[in-house]
Design an enzyme around this catalytic site. Structure first.
Site, short mmCIF file in Angstrom:
data_model
loop_
_atom_site.label_atom_id
_atom_site.label_comp_id
_atom_site.label_asym_id
_atom_site.label_seq_id
_atom_site.Cartn_x
_atom_site.Cartn_y
_atom_site.Cartn_z
N SER A 132 31.30 33.31 43.03
CA SER A 132 30.12 33.52 42.19
C SER A 132 29.29 34.69 42.68
O SER A 132 28.48 35.22 41.93
CB SER A 132 29.27 32.26 42.13
OG SER A 132 29.11 31.70 43.40
N HIS A 145 35.36 33.28 36.73
CA HIS A 145 34.17 32.60 37.25
C HIS A 145 33.68 31.51 36.29
O HIS A 145 33.12 31.82 35.23
CB HIS A 145 33.06 33.64 37.50
CG HIS A 145 31.80 33.04 38.02
ND1 HIS A 145 30.54 33.42 37.61
CD2 HIS A 145 31.59 32.05 38.95
CE1 HIS A 145 29.62 32.70 38.25
NE2 HIS A 145 30.23 31.87 39.05
N GLU A 152 33.50 33.69 33.02
CA GLU A 152 33.45 35.15 33.12
C GLU A 152 34.82 35.63 33.62
O GLU A 152 35.33 35.12 34.63
CB GLU A 152 32.36 35.58 34.10
CG GLU A 152 30.97 35.28 33.59
CD GLU A 152 29.88 35.59 34.59
OE1 GLU A 152 28.83 36.09 34.17
OE2 GLU A 152 30.06 35.35 35.80
N ASN A 188 24.82 35.52 36.22
CA ASN A 188 23.89 35.46 37.36
C ASN A 188 23.00 36.70 37.43
O ASN A 188 21.96 36.68 38.06
CB ASN A 188 24.64 35.27 38.67
CG ASN A 188 24.97 33.80 38.90
OD1 ASN A 188 24.32 32.92 38.33
ND2 ASN A 188 25.98 33.54 39.71
P1 NAI Z 1 33.08 22.81 47.51
O1 NAI Z 1 32.54 22.90 48.87
O2 NAI Z 1 32.69 21.68 46.62
O3 NAI Z 1 34.68 22.83 47.60
C1 NAI Z 1 35.40 23.77 48.34
C2 NAI Z 1 36.71 23.15 48.74
O4 NAI Z 1 37.53 24.17 49.30
C3 NAI Z 1 36.57 22.07 49.81
O5 NAI Z 1 37.23 20.89 49.36
C4 NAI Z 1 37.24 22.67 51.04
O6 NAI Z 1 37.93 21.71 51.81
C5 NAI Z 1 38.21 23.63 50.41
N1 NAI Z 1 38.57 24.76 51.26
C6 NAI Z 1 37.76 25.49 52.06
N2 NAI Z 1 38.46 26.51 52.64
C7 NAI Z 1 39.74 26.38 52.22
C8 NAI Z 1 40.93 27.13 52.45
N3 NAI Z 1 40.92 28.19 53.24
N4 NAI Z 1 42.05 26.75 51.82
C9 NAI Z 1 42.06 25.68 51.01
N5 NAI Z 1 40.98 24.92 50.76
C10 NAI Z 1 39.83 25.27 51.35
O7 NAI Z 1 32.72 24.21 46.80
P2 NAI Z 1 32.52 24.53 45.26
O8 NAI Z 1 31.11 24.29 44.87
O9 NAI Z 1 33.61 23.90 44.48
O10 NAI Z 1 32.71 26.12 45.26
C11 NAI Z 1 33.97 26.72 45.42
C12 NAI Z 1 33.90 28.17 45.00
O11 NAI Z 1 33.42 28.26 43.65
C13 NAI Z 1 32.96 29.04 45.83
O12 NAI Z 1 33.51 30.32 45.91
C14 NAI Z 1 31.70 29.04 45.01
O13 NAI Z 1 30.90 30.16 45.28
C15 NAI Z 1 32.27 29.08 43.62
N6 NAI Z 1 31.39 28.58 42.56
C16 NAI Z 1 30.64 27.45 42.73
C17 NAI Z 1 29.84 26.99 41.70
C18 NAI Z 1 29.04 25.73 41.86
O14 NAI Z 1 28.16 25.49 41.02
N7 NAI Z 1 29.30 24.90 42.85
C19 NAI Z 1 29.75 27.70 40.41
C20 NAI Z 1 30.64 28.83 40.31
C21 NAI Z 1 31.39 29.26 41.36
#
Ligand code: NAI
Length: 504
Positions: A118, A139, A151, A189
């Site tokens: 993001s 995104h 996006e 954003n």
């Molecule tokens: P989250 O923390 O809920 O989930 C991330 C997951 O990735 C975790 O289960 C973790 O164990 C896993 N993980 C971490 N490093 C890893 C690796 N090297 N290989 C495999 N798995 C791995 O995070 P969330 O909120 O789902 O965000 C994920 C991505 O999406 C980030 O880049 C965030 O910026 C982006 N994003 C998040 C939004 C939100 O509202 N939470 C909205 C849009 C984008």
């Protein structure tokens, strides 16, 4: 069309992406370094789908088919046959770059690699890949199945074929694909910055309280949530980080200046719902709405005089004053004890009364952008007498419509916030970040605004918005409020804000 999609990261975003594409018929393999995260995600998705089934939105057979299309991957190499891999892992550049390097050693040459980042640059994530042309941004918004927009971010070297393939994939899954180049904050954003930063700016000047600003913006332009409620919901730590990141990436363009107020509140742990205290207090997860001020009843002894060219507003003011037992003078100049009401665009009350030569102790301003039937805004200035404010407030609310009293502010609350939203929207289309129609649709879908930025401009009047910005800029002497050339040109040429830069 992609048939086999790998999703890496089974958190809030990854599980939603998996469910979206399994629902639209693709095979999905879900991988996470924490195996239990995959199990949790699959159980979470099954539960959501069962709820949809209970509401009659899915048959049992459809539910089972969707669930069967989401499979766990025990190791990264299980994704070897995927034609698209979408990563939704931790938001760290080096970690994402390393993941794509590992993937390139596993997947076939035509597999597309997409990132759900993001805030990071897609181009930078791609810069260490062997084949940066296959890396794109995809995104999504949280919760993915419900937020029907994505996006599609074109990195500097992304192959256009892959962009079009991602667009087609999103389309068939029922998500609106907003194509955007790789610029800070992408589209949503970026466009969303005006709402929060301008609200914080008003708060920092003591214009009104957070709950007043929220109420004015809900009842006026019709935002579902005011900026401070939204900060509390998102978490101020998250919002402040986005504000800082966009500001840094645009090399400190003052349009995006974050607020010291947010920085301090983050340091204090006043993050919002999740900590039980933000701009509002929460008890058992419920927001405690501060009571609206209930001023004491006063005797209305003065007549009123109104400066406006707007006959409809004059009629409305006259009607409510009659209800209050007060009179609206009709002369071109106010009488000696009249309460003078001015209706400036982008000026504060002090500037407006000075320009018109009106008596400071009994001049107040009324916001012409307000939704008259829902909530009115009365603006005082430092020289206004308290009894004048009290009488005006009571008289203007004689029909039961609430009246907010705010402190002097160029553009009240609604004018300056809406003008900032419209101006930033214009700047985004001017920079070619997206097409005008895409901007409005994307903002409505992603941010839930009642209108897109350009449609807001049309609603309040493009020339009015330009006047608000010009006056804000001259009141503050700050380039923060400089009007976008896109807006200025279309006002000068009397064209809708959706008009492109040249005719085909
Ligand atoms: P989250 O923390 O809920 O989930 C991330 C997951 O990735 C975790 O289960 C973790 O164990 C896993 N993980 C971490 N490093 C890893 C690796 N090297 N290989 C495999 N798995 C791995 O995070 P969330 O909120 O789902 O965000 C994920 C991505 O999406 C980030 O880049 C965030 O910026 C982006 N994003 C998040 C939004 C939100 O509202 N939470 C909205 C849009 C984008």
């Amino acid at each position: 069309m992609f048939k086999r999609i790998g999703v890496i990261g089974a958190g809030a975003m990854g599980r939603g992406i998996a469910q979206l594409f399994a629902s639209s018929g693709q095979q999905v393999l879900l991988f996470d370094t924490r195996a239990e995260a995959i199990d949790e995600a699959l159980a979470f998705n099954r539960n959501l789908l069962q709820r949809a089934q209970a509401k009659g939105k899915l048959t049992e057979a459809e539910l089972e088919a969707i669930v069967a299309r989401m499979q766990p991957a025990a190791k990264l190499s299980d994704l070897a046959d995927c034609d698209l891999v979408i990563e939704a892992i931790v938001e760290l550049l080096e970690v994402k770059q390393k993941l794509f390097a590992d993937l390139e050693a596993i997947v076939s040459a035509d597999c597309v690699l997409a990132t759900n980042t993001s805030s990071l640059s897609v181009t930078r994530i791609a810069s260490t890949a062997k084949h940066p042309e296959r890396v794109a941004g995809f995104h999504f918004f949280n919760p993915v199945p419900l937020m029907k927009i994505v996006e599609v971010v074109r990195g500097e070297r992304t192959d256009e074929r892959h962009i079009q393939a991602l667009v087609a994939l999103a389309d068939q899954a029922g998500h609106f694909p907003a194509i955007t180049p790789d610029t800070p904050g992408f589209l949503v954003n970026h466009a969303g910055r005006a709402f929060g930063t301008e609200a914080l700016r008003m708060l920092s000047e003591g214009v009104a309280t957070p709950s007043q600003i929220d109420r004015i913006l809900r009842d006026g332009p019709g935002f579902r949530m005011g900026p401070f409620e939204l900060f509390d919901l998102t978490g101020l730590d998250v919002s402040h980080a986005v504000m800082e990141s966009v500001y840094e990436q645009f090399y400190h363009d003052p349009r995006y200046t974050p607020s010291f107020i947010a920085a301090q509140r983050v340091a204090a742990g006043l993050l919002g719902r999740k900590t039980g205290q933000g701009f509002y207090r929460y008890e058992d997860g419920q927001k405690i709405e501060p009571a609206e001020a209930q001023p004491e009843t006063v005797l209305i002894t003065r007549p009123f005089w109104l400066e406006t060219d707007d006959d409809a507003l004059r009629g409305q003011v006259s009607e409510v004053l009659t209800k209050a037992g007060a009179t609206l003078e009709t002369g071109s100049k106010p009488s000696d004890d009249a309460i003078c009401l001015v209706t400036p665009l982008g000026d504060d009350c002090s500037s407006a009364l000075t320009q018109l030569g009106l008596p400071a102790e009994r001049t107040l301003a009324l916001d012409s952008f307000a939704n008259w039937d829902k909530r009115r805004t009365l603006m005082r200035q430092p020289a206004a007498r308290a009894d004048v404010v009290a009488q005006a407030r009571q008289a203007l609310g004689a029909d039961g419509v609430p009246v907010e009293v705010i402190n002097d502010s160029p553009g009240f609350v609604i004018q300056r916030l809406i003008a900032s939203v419209v101006n930033l929207g214009c700047e985004i289309v001017q920079k070619g970040i997206t097409a005008p129609q895409t901007l409005d649709r994307a903002i409505q879908l992603a941010l839930g605004y009642p209108k897109g930025p350009l449609a807001f401009g049309e609603h309040y009047g493009e020339a009015n918005i330009l006047a608000v910005l010009n006056n804000l800029q001259s009141n503050y002497g700050e380039p923060r409020y400089r009007p976008s050339p896109w807006l200025r040109r279309r006002v000068q040429l009397d064209l809708p804000l959706t008009t492109p830069d040249f005719q085909e």
